[in-house]
Motif scaffolding. Structure first.
Motif, mmCIF file in Angstrom:
data_model
loop_
_atom_site.group_PDB
_atom_site.id
_atom_site.type_symbol
_atom_site.label_atom_id
_atom_site.label_comp_id
_atom_site.label_asym_id
_atom_site.label_seq_id
_atom_site.Cartn_x
_atom_site.Cartn_y
_atom_site.Cartn_z
ATOM 1 N N ASP A 62 -6.339 1.840 -3.060
ATOM 2 C CA ASP A 62 -7.581 1.604 -2.316
ATOM 3 C C ASP A 62 -7.951 2.797 -1.436
ATOM 4 O OD1 ASP A 62 -5.642 1.200 -0.407
ATOM 5 O OD2 ASP A 62 -6.357 -0.756 0.257
ATOM 6 N N ASP A 89 -1.541 1.223 -3.702
ATOM 7 C CA ASP A 89 -2.315 0.126 -4.287
ATOM 8 C C ASP A 89 -3.733 0.572 -4.648
ATOM 9 O OD1 ASP A 89 -3.108 0.337 -1.642
ATOM 10 O OD2 ASP A 89 -3.422 -1.810 -1.367
ATOM 11 N N ASP A 134 -3.307 6.057 -3.024
ATOM 12 C CA ASP A 134 -2.129 5.471 -2.375
ATOM 13 C C ASP A 134 -1.524 4.411 -3.310
ATOM 14 O OD1 ASP A 134 -3.919 3.398 -2.058
ATOM 15 O OD2 ASP A 134 -3.366 2.971 0.009
ATOM 16 N N SER A 164 0.798 -1.222 0.000
ATOM 17 C CA SER A 164 0.000 0.000 0.000
ATOM 18 C C SER A 164 0.837 1.282 0.000
ATOM 19 C CB SER A 164 -0.929 -0.083 1.218
ATOM 20 O OG SER A 164 -1.850 0.945 1.226
HETATM 21 ZN ZN ZN Z 1 -3.769 0.985 0.282
#
Ligand code: ZN
Ligand code: NG1
Length: 534
Positions: free
Chosen positions: A285, A283, A281, A64
């Motif tokens: 999400d 990744d 961010d 992340s």
């Molecule tokens: Zn994330």
């Protein structure tokens, strides 16, 4: 199978003296420590799939918003939700087993959970853009091969795309089908829903999207092929920080976490006054919006703002559709939500607010108790979930006027546009853009809906964070004894004061949050509470 697991495990030895824990974000640490962990998570995925009669489990390899040298791994349950709680402990147990005990622990879990080793097991997996990803994927494959698990490698994906695909895989060909089982299917679903929800409208000005130099960059570029942009109406998107070739720039001076914690735009942003910006961010999400106000400077539009915007819009649509009395709409927050946002939802929007402990799985769970549950962490991770009753009402209610028909159609489009499995920066962004277009709002109008209370979040290094035990959704300390009383006494001296302290679930520290009527009082209160817990 036992000998295969034993042989494969010997290629992935556990670093000695290292204790691993499946936390709120799965396992996450320096990538060079993760090889044995990912192998063993592969074993857990096989067990979990067999336990659920061969339903497909998702495995995501990502860290992340962490720095590029970190990595992590987490499991996704069949409907695209986070891994069930009790299985976090099984994962932790297997991750910490001595090398020579791996098969023994695997077998004991199989026995304890009454898993039939002859049941089929199926896994799908993907990773973010970190250079350590491919080697960790090999550790996962070794575990899947050793356990006779069928698998599909989706290569590079955002975390929410893997959640989407997990749900699609498990619902394919059923009335609950969630979409086509492919990455393209994800873009098509979002693109189609966005066109329907926008109804030919256009957002005011452009939006600059900072992709944190992570996997969100190439995926957003792909999504743009499916949505109306520029001269076609829709939304005018400018992508920045989309370099996924230079590993060291991932999350570096950019991305949602940088913007939220530093309370400033990424230095690379060239957006002018009043121009709408957002950051994902690593990744994709999480998403945070912001803009520069010529009078007040940098203005953050965080997860609380997205939640209030979504709740207000969906609440209005439900009223226009004549469904307000039938459907329970609510907002779920954590204690980190700004007090002004909670008050706005309860007093201005007239909707209930539920507070849960930190960690999206708690918020998600509480949100499913509503027909329309809007949940967001202040840091920008969140989504909206709809109950079966809500979906049925949107599709079967006979409209009594063109206005009702239009509201119902927008609601139906939103249920397709929103990724209900998990917070999704791409989907959340299209949701915000849709609402701003419908309201013809610039970020300024959005910002004016309520005024955040000045607040401060501090990280306090303590000798042992585990002595801090809380209740009341982490807002009240039960241990160490007497600390909460002293905290309450300090808070009572501040106008609009609110503060709490809790042990972080992801870092070795206690976090202190404080808000008060003025900036200097919020700072003062935070430092007093920090001194109290130190
Ligand atoms: Zn994330
Ligand atoms: P901890 O370290 O438990 O406070 C942090 C974030 C959470 C959540 C998790 C998982 C804050 C204050 N805390 O948890 O919101 O996102 O990481 O990533 O932002």
């Amino acid at each position: 199978m036992d000998s295969k697991i034993l042989a494969a495990s010997s290629k992935h030895p556990k670093p000695v003296d290292h204790v691993f824990q499946y936390g709120t974000a799965g396992f996450r640490m320096k990538a060079n420590l993760l090889d044995s962990v990912v192998f063993r998570v592969g074993l857990v995925a096989a067990l979990r799939s067999r336990k659920l009669g061969g339903q497909t489990i998702g495995v995501m390899i990502t860290a992340s918003h962490n720095p590029p040298e970190d990595n992590g791994v987490k499991l996704v349950d069949p409907m695209g939700e986070m891994l069930e709680n009790s299985w976090e402990a099984y994962s932790t147990e297997l991750a910490n087993a001595k090398d020579e005990d791996v098969v023994k622990v695997y077998k004991s879990l199989e026995e304890k959970l009454k898993i039939n080793p002859d049941t089929a097991s199926r896994v799908i997996y993907a990773r973010d853009t970190r250079p350590s990803g491919p080697k960790l994927v090999q550790a996962l494959i070794d575990a899947l091969d050793a356990t006779g698990t069928e698998y599909t490698d989706y290569k590079l994906l955002t975390t929410p795309q893997l959640h989407y695909l997990t749900r699609c895989t498990n619902t394919e060909g059923t009335p609950q089908s969630y979409g086509d089982v492919s990455e393209k299917g994800y873009y098509e679903k979002l693109g189609k829903a966005f066109k329907r929800a926008m109804k030919g409208k256009k957002t005011v000005g452009s939006v600059t999207v900072d992709c944190a130099n992570g996997v969100g960059g190439p995926k957003l570029a792909e999504l743009l092929k499916y949505i109306p942009t520029g001269s076609d109406g829709g939304v005018d998107i400018k992508i920045i920080n989309d370099d996924v070739l230079k590993a060291e720039v991932l999350n570096h001076e950019c991305g949602a976490d940088y913007v939220k914690t530093k309370q400033r735009a990424p230095p690379s942003s060239k957006a002018g006054n009043n121009e709408r910006c957002c950051s994902y961010d690593g990744d994709a999400d999480r998403i945070i919006y912001y803009f520069t106000d010529p009078e007040h400077g940098f203005r953050l539009l965080d997860g609380d703002r997205i939640a209030t915007l979504a709740a207000s819009f969906i609440g209005d649509l439900a009223r226009e559709a004549g469904l307000a009395s039938e459907l329970k709409i609510g907002v779920v927050q954590t204690a980190y939500a700004n007090g002004a946002s909670t008050k706005y939802v309860e007093k201005t929007l007239g909707l209930p607010v539920v507070c849960t402990p930190t960690g999206v799985k708690w918020l998600h769970h509480a949100a499913t108790k509503f027909d329309v549950g809007v949940y967001f962490e202040a840091n920008g991770h969140g989504t909206v979930v709809f109950s079966q009753q809500a979906l049925k009402a949107f599709s079967t209610k006979e409209p009594e006027s063109p206005a009702q028909a239009s509201a119902l159609e927008t609601l139906r489009a939103l249920t397709e546009l929103i990724n209900q499995t998990v917070g999704d920066a791409l989907s959340d962004m299209l949701l915000v853009e849709t609402i701003l277009a419908h309201k013809s709002w610039t970020p300024k109008e959005w910002d004016l809906t309520y005024t955040d209370l000045p607040n401060r979040l501090v990280r306090v290094e303590v000798a042992d964070r585990n002595i801090f035990k809380t209740t009341n959704a982490e807002r009240t300390l039960v241990e160490p004894q007497g600390t909460q009383d002293r905290l309450d006494q300090l808070v009572s001296k501040f106008k609009d004061g609110r503060s709490f302290a809790r042990a972080s679930g992801t870092e070795d520290a206690v976090r202190v949050y404080a808000e008060a009527a003025t900036r200097s009082e919020a700072d003062d209160l935070a430092s007093k509470i920090a001194a109290l817990v130190k």
